[in-house]
Enzyme design. Structure first.
Site, mmCIF file in Angstrom:
data_model
loop_
_atom_site.group_PDB
_atom_site.id
_atom_site.type_symbol
_atom_site.label_atom_id
_atom_site.label_comp_id
_atom_site.label_asym_id
_atom_site.label_seq_id
_atom_site.Cartn_x
_atom_site.Cartn_y
_atom_site.Cartn_z
ATOM 1 N NE ARG A 1 7.581 21.355 3.608
ATOM 2 C CZ ARG A 1 8.891 21.651 3.653
ATOM 3 N NH1 ARG A 1 9.565 21.861 2.555
ATOM 4 N NH2 ARG A 1 9.495 21.723 4.802
ATOM 5 C CG ASN B 1 -1.815 1.144 1.344
ATOM 6 O OD1 ASN B 1 -1.413 2.268 1.077
ATOM 7 N ND2 ASN B 1 -3.051 0.918 1.728
ATOM 8 C CB THR C 1 -5.688 4.614 9.712
ATOM 9 O OG1 THR C 1 -5.559 3.560 8.761
ATOM 10 C CG2 THR C 1 -5.800 4.006 11.110
ATOM 11 C CG HIS D 1 -3.619 8.868 1.698
ATOM 12 N ND1 HIS D 1 -4.453 8.191 0.857
ATOM 13 C CD2 HIS D 1 -3.893 8.434 2.949
ATOM 14 C CE1 HIS D 1 -5.204 7.361 1.574
ATOM 15 N NE2 HIS D 1 -4.910 7.495 2.857
ATOM 16 C CG ASP E 1 -3.104 4.637 0.707
ATOM 17 O OD1 ASP E 1 -3.156 4.548 -0.537
ATOM 18 O OD2 ASP E 1 -3.951 4.136 1.470
ATOM 19 C CG HIS E 2 0.657 6.223 4.831
ATOM 20 N ND1 HIS E 2 -0.239 7.239 5.112
ATOM 21 C CD2 HIS E 2 0.054 5.070 5.198
ATOM 22 C CE1 HIS E 2 -1.323 6.710 5.662
ATOM 23 N NE2 HIS E 2 -1.171 5.402 5.729
ATOM 24 N N GLY F 1 -1.932 -2.587 9.819
ATOM 25 C CA GLY F 1 -1.054 -2.489 10.986
ATOM 26 C C GLY F 1 0.041 -3.537 11.049
#
Ligand code: PXP
Length: 249
Positions: free
Chosen positions: A23, A12, A105, A55, A14-15, A200
């Site tokens: 920014r 994943n 989340t 995101h 997303d982050h 997680g």
């Protein structure tokens, strides 16, 4: 390159977009991360287009669809807008997740049992368009039965409670959650559902879940992107892949 291991790893990304959006510019690019993840052994890429676009953005989904050579698992809330976007792109898989604006989340699984008719209608066009439909749910027999009844092909079991208990050092609760995940993986498999799991997971928690023979795919994001700060994304993914394969063997 994608591997043919029985247990697939979905990364994943997303982050990566979370860091980019801090920014507001173009870097770091989640699509570049996705390509790197492919090279490092990811069997698929997962991205969640949230309603608030905090995101991943619409343009990221567009570019991922063009750039990826492994399947895209498109995570989405069950809203008309997301259904339209999914039908436009027709990703390999869609994973229906609950979404609350105020949450940090995806906190829990989808309430399928109470929304059965509505969800059955919602996913039908997605299935007809050729997407594999996955439902993100708690390890709860009632929810699994409902997911099977509405015509989902896949369920993804929420591993958050298990991982949280581990992180808090409550090992009795962790073991209870793990047992529940084990029983419900087997129950869902018995109903003919393909079983995935995620949320997680870390190097410390992945192996007991990876060892369940019914689990076909793990989706892992936040920990890997964090670990990439220290190891680099390729080595971080390679280590997760190694742990998964070791647990499976
Ligand atoms: N699977 C689903 C359905 C998710 O919603 C998420 C989080 O977006 C994940 C897996 C990955 O969770 P994490 O980022 O905690 O590894």
């Amino acid at each position: 390159m994608a591997q043919s291991n029985l247990l697939r790893l979905g990364v994943n990304i997303d982050h990566v977009a979370t860091v980019r959006n801090a920014r507001g510019g173009a870097v770091p690019d989640p699509v570049r991360a996705a390509k790197l993840a492919e090279e490092a052994g990811a069997d698929g890429i997962t991205a969640h287009l949230r309603e608030d676009r905090r995101h991943i953005g619409d343009d990221d989904i567009e570019r991922l669809m063009e750039a990826l050579s492994v399947p895209l698992n498109f995570e989405m809330a069950a809203t008309p807008e997301m259904q339209q976007i999914a039908l436009r792109h027709k990703p390999h898989a869609v994973c229906i997740v609950p979404e609350k604006r105020e949450e940090r989340t995806t906190e829990g699984g989808l309430e399928v049992a109470r929304e059965e008719n509505q969800l059955a209608h919602y996913i039908a066009p997605l299935r007809d368009a050729g997407c594999r439909v996955s439902i993100f749910i708690a390890a709860d027999q009632r929810q699994i039965e409902a997911a099977a009844r509405i015509g989902a092909q896949v369920i993804e079991l929420h591993t958050g409670a298990y991982c949280d208990a581990h992180a808090e050092g409550d090992f009795a609760a962790r073991d209870r959650e793990l047992e529940r995940l084990r029983e419900m993986s087997s129950f869902a498999h018995g109903l003919g559902l393909e079983v995935h799991a995620g949320h997680g997971l870390t190097y410390d928690t992945v192996q007991p879940v990876a060892a369940f023979p019914e689990v076909m795919e793990l989706n892992i994001g936040h920990f890997l992107i964090g670990e990439a700060i220290f190891l680099g994304l390729g080595p971080a993914i390679a280590e997760m892949r190694r742990l998964m394969d070791e647990a499976r063997a």
